[in-house]
Design a protein around this motif. Structure first.
Motif, short mmCIF file in Angstrom:
data_model
loop_
_atom_site.label_atom_id
_atom_site.label_comp_id
_atom_site.label_asym_id
_atom_site.label_seq_id
_atom_site.Cartn_x
_atom_site.Cartn_y
_atom_site.Cartn_z
N ARG A 48 -4.29 -3.47 4.16
CA ARG A 48 -3.16 -4.40 4.29
C ARG A 48 -3.77 -5.73 3.76
NH1 ARG A 48 -4.23 -7.68 8.43
NH2 ARG A 48 -5.59 -6.94 10.19
N PRO A 49 -3.08 -6.74 3.17
CA PRO A 49 -3.64 -7.95 2.85
C PRO A 49 -4.21 -8.57 3.74
CG PRO A 49 -1.22 -7.72 2.08
CD PRO A 49 -1.47 -6.64 3.13
N PRO B 60 1.89 -6.79 -3.34
CA PRO B 60 1.40 -8.15 -2.70
C PRO B 60 2.05 -8.17 -1.25
CG PRO B 60 2.93 -8.59 -4.46
CD PRO B 60 2.70 -7.27 -4.75
N ASP B 61 3.17 -7.29 -1.27
CA ASP B 61 3.69 -7.49 0.13
C ASP B 61 2.72 -6.53 1.29
OD1 ASP B 61 5.36 -9.34 -0.50
OD2 ASP B 61 7.12 -7.94 -0.84
N LYS C 220 -5.07 -11.44 6.68
CA LYS C 220 -4.63 -12.84 7.45
C LYS C 220 -5.72 -13.65 7.82
CE LYS C 220 -0.91 -9.57 9.34
NZ LYS C 220 -0.52 -9.23 10.76
N GLY D 206 0.06 -4.29 0.37
CA GLY D 206 -1.39 -4.08 0.18
C GLY D 206 -1.84 -2.99 -0.85
N ARG D 207 -2.60 -2.32 -0.65
CA ARG D 207 -3.12 -1.18 -1.55
C ARG D 207 -3.11 0.07 -0.66
NH1 ARG D 207 -8.65 -1.60 -5.15
NH2 ARG D 207 -8.54 0.36 -6.21
N SER E 157 -0.83 -0.91 -5.75
CA SER E 157 -0.89 -1.90 -5.16
C SER E 157 0.31 -2.84 -4.92
CB SER E 157 -2.23 -2.82 -5.54
OG SER E 157 -3.40 -2.12 -5.52
#
Length: 287
Positions: free
Chosen positions: A210-211, A190-191, A213, A193-194, A188
């Motif tokens: 992805r993180p 933070p920019d 939105k 995702g996983r 993982s």
């Protein structure tokens, strides 16, 4: 009980054009062609799996279903089919896991050119139980013929298929705990995702997240989706030269994220499937 990925299905509206497209991409001849049950099919069989092109044919319910999917989503990846050596045992497991498998069906296919016959037993799980991905499972009675190379720099095998998910915990539970694939990687950031890798035979089912939105819908009403394929090549420079000469839009060859690998992106000639090619590091399959 899942021993590998048997094949992926790519839906197309024009089977002849799609077959020509993948003959160019793979530098291989089709291994199998047949029609029936509302569809025309062309299969390319590589070292570790097959790609099945499928187009609607006729006016029955299955043909209409394929046309409706094409109208809604366009050409592209439609389903995954895993392989097992004991379909009855796998069916019982899928049922216990509340994946709602259909009764096991016996299927037969005759090649349009050679008249050879293949048979297998097959089931599928309910898409609402597999996060929107159409998953099938089969036990082949005998192996398919391989697709013969037709030019230099052919595609040799699949490296990985990509599943995008809005809910990585539930996707991990599906492919790992429930289907029993071995998790080989879980990272993982933070920019971006996983990223999770699940081994399936000698290839990888890659699950990406992805993180979120602000504009994204709640994750409980989103489905997973099939979002790309990476194919292996033995000599990426030869493959690049061949595809560029054939008029396929390809990127320059670049260094891959995994040490020792080299990759390139194929931007056209894939029937809408996001496609990457990789030359694995010396003596190793990419994973």
């Amino acid at each position: 009980m899942i021993t590998g990925l048997d094949h992926v299905v790519v839906l197309t509206s024009d089977i002849d054009a799609a077959s020509a497209t993948y003959q160019t991409l793979f530098a291989r001849a089709p291994a199998w062609q047949n029609s029936g049950d509302g569809a025309e099919r062309v299969l390319f069989t590589l070292d570790n799996m097959s790609l099945e092109l499928m187009a609607p044919s006729g006016a029955d319910a299955n043909a209409d279903r394929i046309r409706s999917v094409l109208a809604a989503q366009g050409e592209g990846l439609a389903s995954l089919c895993f392989r097992t050596n004991d379909i009855a045992k796998l069916h019982r497991r899928l049922d216990r896991l509340t994946l709602k498998p259909e009764p096991v069906a016996e299927v037969e296919s005759r090649d349009a050119l050679s008249e050879a016959v293949l048979s297998w037993k097959r089931t599928r799980t309910a898409s609402d139980a597999t996060r929107g991905i159409r998953l099938f499972y089969l036990q082949l009675a005998s192996e398919r013929p391989r697709s013969a190379p037709t030019a230099t720099g052919p595609i040799t095998a699949m490296d990985h298929v990509v599943v995008s998910t809005p809910d990585p915990e539930r996707a991990a539970a599906l492919y790992g705990a429930r289907l029993g694939l071995d998790m080989a990687l879980d990272r993982s950031h933070p920019d971006w995702g996983r990223l999770m890798f699940f081994r399936c035979g000698d290839l990888i089912v890659e699950v990406t997240h992805r993180p979120a939105k602000p504009a994204d819908p709640p994750r409980d009403i989103q489905h997973d989706r099939l979002s790309g394929i990476c194919w292996r090549v033995a000599d990426i420079d030869a493959t690049h030269a061949r595809l560029a000469e054939a008029g396929v839009d390809v990127s320059e060859v670049r260094t891959g994220r995994k040490p020792g690998t080299r990759v390139m992106t194929v931007r056209s000639g894939t029937c809408g499937v996001p496609t990457l090619l990789v030359q694995p590091s010396a003596g190793k399959a990419a994973d």
